[in-house]
Design an enzyme around this catalytic site. Structure first.
Site, PDB file in Angstrom:
ATOM      1  N   HIS A   1     -48.311 -24.352  32.180  1.00 37.77           N
ATOM      2  CA  HIS A   1     -49.212 -24.590  31.059  1.00 37.77           C
ATOM      3  C   HIS A   1     -50.022 -25.843  31.360  1.00 37.77           C
ATOM      4  CE1 HIS A   1     -47.310 -21.526  28.652  1.00 37.77           C
ATOM      5  NE2 HIS A   1     -46.144 -22.013  29.067  1.00 37.77           N
ATOM      6  N   LEU A   2     -51.290 -25.793  31.047  1.00 34.71           N
ATOM      7  CA  LEU A   2     -52.161 -26.949  31.239  1.00 34.71           C
ATOM      8  C   LEU A   2     -51.798 -28.075  30.282  1.00 34.71           C
ATOM      9  CD1 LEU A   2     -55.408 -24.861  31.536  1.00 34.71           C
ATOM     10  CD2 LEU A   2     -54.396 -26.200  33.385  1.00 34.71           C
ATOM     11  N   SER A   3     -51.555 -27.720  29.030  1.00 34.91           N
ATOM     12  CA  SER A   3     -51.219 -28.719  28.014  1.00 34.91           C
ATOM     13  C   SER A   3     -49.700 -28.830  27.896  1.00 34.91           C
ATOM     14  CB  SER A   3     -51.821 -28.322  26.662  1.00 34.91           C
ATOM     15  OG  SER A   3     -51.208 -27.150  26.165  1.00 34.91           O
TER      16      SER A   3
ATOM     17  N   ARG B   1     -63.410 -23.695  26.827  1.00 32.04           N
ATOM     18  CA  ARG B   1     -62.507 -23.605  25.682  1.00 32.04           C
ATOM     19  C   ARG B   1     -61.758 -24.924  25.478  1.00 32.04           C
ATOM     20  NH1 ARG B   1     -56.673 -20.926  25.847  1.00 32.04           N
ATOM     21  NH2 ARG B   1     -56.175 -21.102  23.640  1.00 32.04           N
TER      22      ARG B   1
ATOM     23  N   ALA C   1     -50.824 -17.826  25.011  1.00 28.33           N
ATOM     24  CA  ALA C   1     -50.155 -17.733  23.706  1.00 28.33           C
ATOM     25  C   ALA C   1     -48.995 -16.746  23.709  1.00 28.33           C
ATOM     26  CB  ALA C   1     -51.167 -17.357  22.623  1.00 28.33           C
TER      27      ALA C   1
ATOM     28  N   PRO D   1     -53.959 -14.518  28.209  1.00 27.36           N
ATOM     29  CA  PRO D   1     -55.126 -14.474  27.335  1.00 27.36           C
ATOM     30  C   PRO D   1     -55.863 -15.802  27.212  1.00 27.36           C
ATOM     31  CG  PRO D   1     -53.110 -14.335  26.045  1.00 27.36           C
ATOM     32  CD  PRO D   1     -52.721 -14.233  27.484  1.00 27.36           C
ATOM     33  N   ASN D   2     -57.171 -15.667  27.171  1.00 26.47           N
ATOM     34  CA  ASN D   2     -58.116 -16.757  26.938  1.00 26.47           C
ATOM     35  C   ASN D   2     -58.251 -17.737  28.099  1.00 26.47           C
ATOM     36  OD1 ASN D   2     -58.818 -15.876  24.260  1.00 26.47           O
ATOM     37  ND2 ASN D   2     -56.809 -16.610  23.635  1.00 26.47           N
TER      38      ASN D   2
ATOM     39  N   ARG E   1     -46.058 -23.641  19.071  1.00 23.18           N
ATOM     40  CA  ARG E   1     -46.244 -23.673  20.526  1.00 23.18           C
ATOM     41  C   ARG E   1     -45.084 -24.354  21.259  1.00 23.18           C
ATOM     42  NH1 ARG E   1     -51.600 -22.187  21.621  1.00 23.18           N
ATOM     43  NH2 ARG E   1     -53.044 -22.724  19.950  1.00 23.18           N
TER      44      ARG E   1
ATOM     45  N   ASP F   1     -39.070  -9.974  29.068  1.00 19.89           N
ATOM     46  CA  ASP F   1     -38.237  -8.944  29.670  1.00 19.89           C
ATOM     47  C   ASP F   1     -38.797  -8.491  31.017  1.00 19.89           C
ATOM     48  OD1 ASP F   1     -36.591  -9.125  27.474  1.00 19.89           O
ATOM     49  OD2 ASP F   1     -37.242  -7.240  26.568  1.00 19.89           O
TER      50      ASP F   1
ATOM     51  N   ARG G   1     -47.462 -30.152  20.966  1.00 20.15           N
ATOM     52  CA  ARG G   1     -48.506 -29.467  20.202  1.00 20.15           C
ATOM     53  C   ARG G   1     -47.946 -28.924  18.891  1.00 20.15           C
ATOM     54  NH1 ARG G   1     -52.249 -25.898  23.569  1.00 20.15           N
ATOM     55  NH2 ARG G   1     -53.374 -26.069  21.607  1.00 20.15           N
TER      56      ARG G   1
ATOM     57  N   ASN H   1     -49.013 -18.266  33.817  1.00 20.21           N
ATOM     58  CA  ASN H   1     -49.385 -18.909  32.572  1.00 20.21           C
ATOM     59  C   ASN H   1     -49.596 -17.804  31.542  1.00 20.21           C
ATOM     60  OD1 ASN H   1     -50.557 -20.182  30.388  1.00 20.21           O
ATOM     61  ND2 ASN H   1     -51.811 -21.550  31.629  1.00 20.21           N
TER      62      ASN H   1
ATOM     63  N   GLU I   1     -43.302 -20.778  35.240  1.00 16.14           N
ATOM     64  CA  GLU I   1     -44.179 -20.741  34.069  1.00 16.14           C
ATOM     65  C   GLU I   1     -44.998 -22.032  34.052  1.00 16.14           C
ATOM     66  OE1 GLU I   1     -43.755 -21.102  29.242  1.00 16.14           O
ATOM     67  OE2 GLU I   1     -42.052 -20.313  30.355  1.00 16.14           O
TER      68      GLU I   1
ATOM     69  N   HIS J   1     -45.074 -17.764  23.484  1.00 13.89           N
ATOM     70  CA  HIS J   1     -44.305 -18.125  22.303  1.00 13.89           C
ATOM     71  C   HIS J   1     -43.690 -16.944  21.565  1.00 13.89           C
ATOM     72  CE1 HIS J   1     -46.358 -21.759  23.299  1.00 13.89           C
ATOM     73  NE2 HIS J   1     -47.526 -21.166  23.105  1.00 13.89           N
TER      74      HIS J   1
ATOM     75  N   TYR K   1     -57.504 -28.408  27.283  1.00 10.88           N
ATOM     76  CA  TYR K   1     -57.270 -27.616  28.492  1.00 10.88           C
ATOM     77  C   TYR K   1     -58.018 -28.121  29.724  1.00 10.88           C
ATOM     78  CZ  TYR K   1     -55.291 -24.502  25.032  1.00 10.88           C
ATOM     79  OH  TYR K   1     -54.537 -23.985  24.014  1.00 10.88           O
TER      80      TYR K   1
END
Length: 158
Positions: free
Chosen positions: A99-101, A17, A76, A9-10, A110, A86, A106, A73, A97, A79, A22
């Site tokens: 993540h940019l940040s 954003r 959200a 998402p996003n 997160r 699963d 954070r 990625n 996995e 978390h 990001y």
């Protein structure tokens, strides 16, 4: 080798954003950079993005037998989505996995990933390079994972 890049998402809003967190690259630019590296590494790569948890689960399920690895990625969902956790575990496809940040630097909520324990690895905090490093990791580590799978299958046949 076939790799699926799956974004949650996003992430379709990247570049617009919160660029301080990001970065300024759009998802399309990140995917283009991955395509260039994939060509150099002689890897087939495909891209999917969804803002919907069930769609991401379906994409993981459909990847079985189609791809050798996944760069994921979860956004959200990282978390709290036990359903995605699963699905990653169930499909048995080596998954990195990303993540940019740096999720560990954070907000408190997160700092925990429910996906990480079932992923082959996690790369976070390196901006768009997180994706490129994940692709390199999958390509370099795939022979080891295949060898381990073969050994596990041989020992379970006894």
């Amino acid at each position: 080798m076939k790799i699926l890049v799956l974004n949650g998402p996003n992430l379709n809003l990247l570049g617009k954003r919160e660029p301080a967190i990001y970065g300024n690259l759009s998802l399309e630019e990140i995917n283009n950079n991955l395509s260039v590296l994939a060509a150099e590494l002689r890897v087939d790569i495909s891209f999917q993005q969804s803002n919907h948890e069930g769609d991401l689960i379906d994409l993981l399920h459909h990847a079985v037998g189609e791809v050798d690895g996944v760069i994921f990625n979860p956004g959200a969902f990282t978390h709290y989505s036990y359903a995605l956790r699963d699905a990653v575990a169930a499909v048995g496809i080596p998954t990195i996995e990303v993540h940019l940040s740096n999720i560990y630097a954070r907000e408190d909520f997160r700092r925990h990933s429910v996906v990480a324990p079932v992923a082959a690895g996690q790369i976070s905090g390196l901006g768009a390079n997180s994706y490129l490093l994940a692709l390199r990791a999958l390509v370099e580590l795939m022979p080891c994972w295949r060898k381990n799978d073969a050994n596990e299958n041989a020992s379970s046949d006894k």
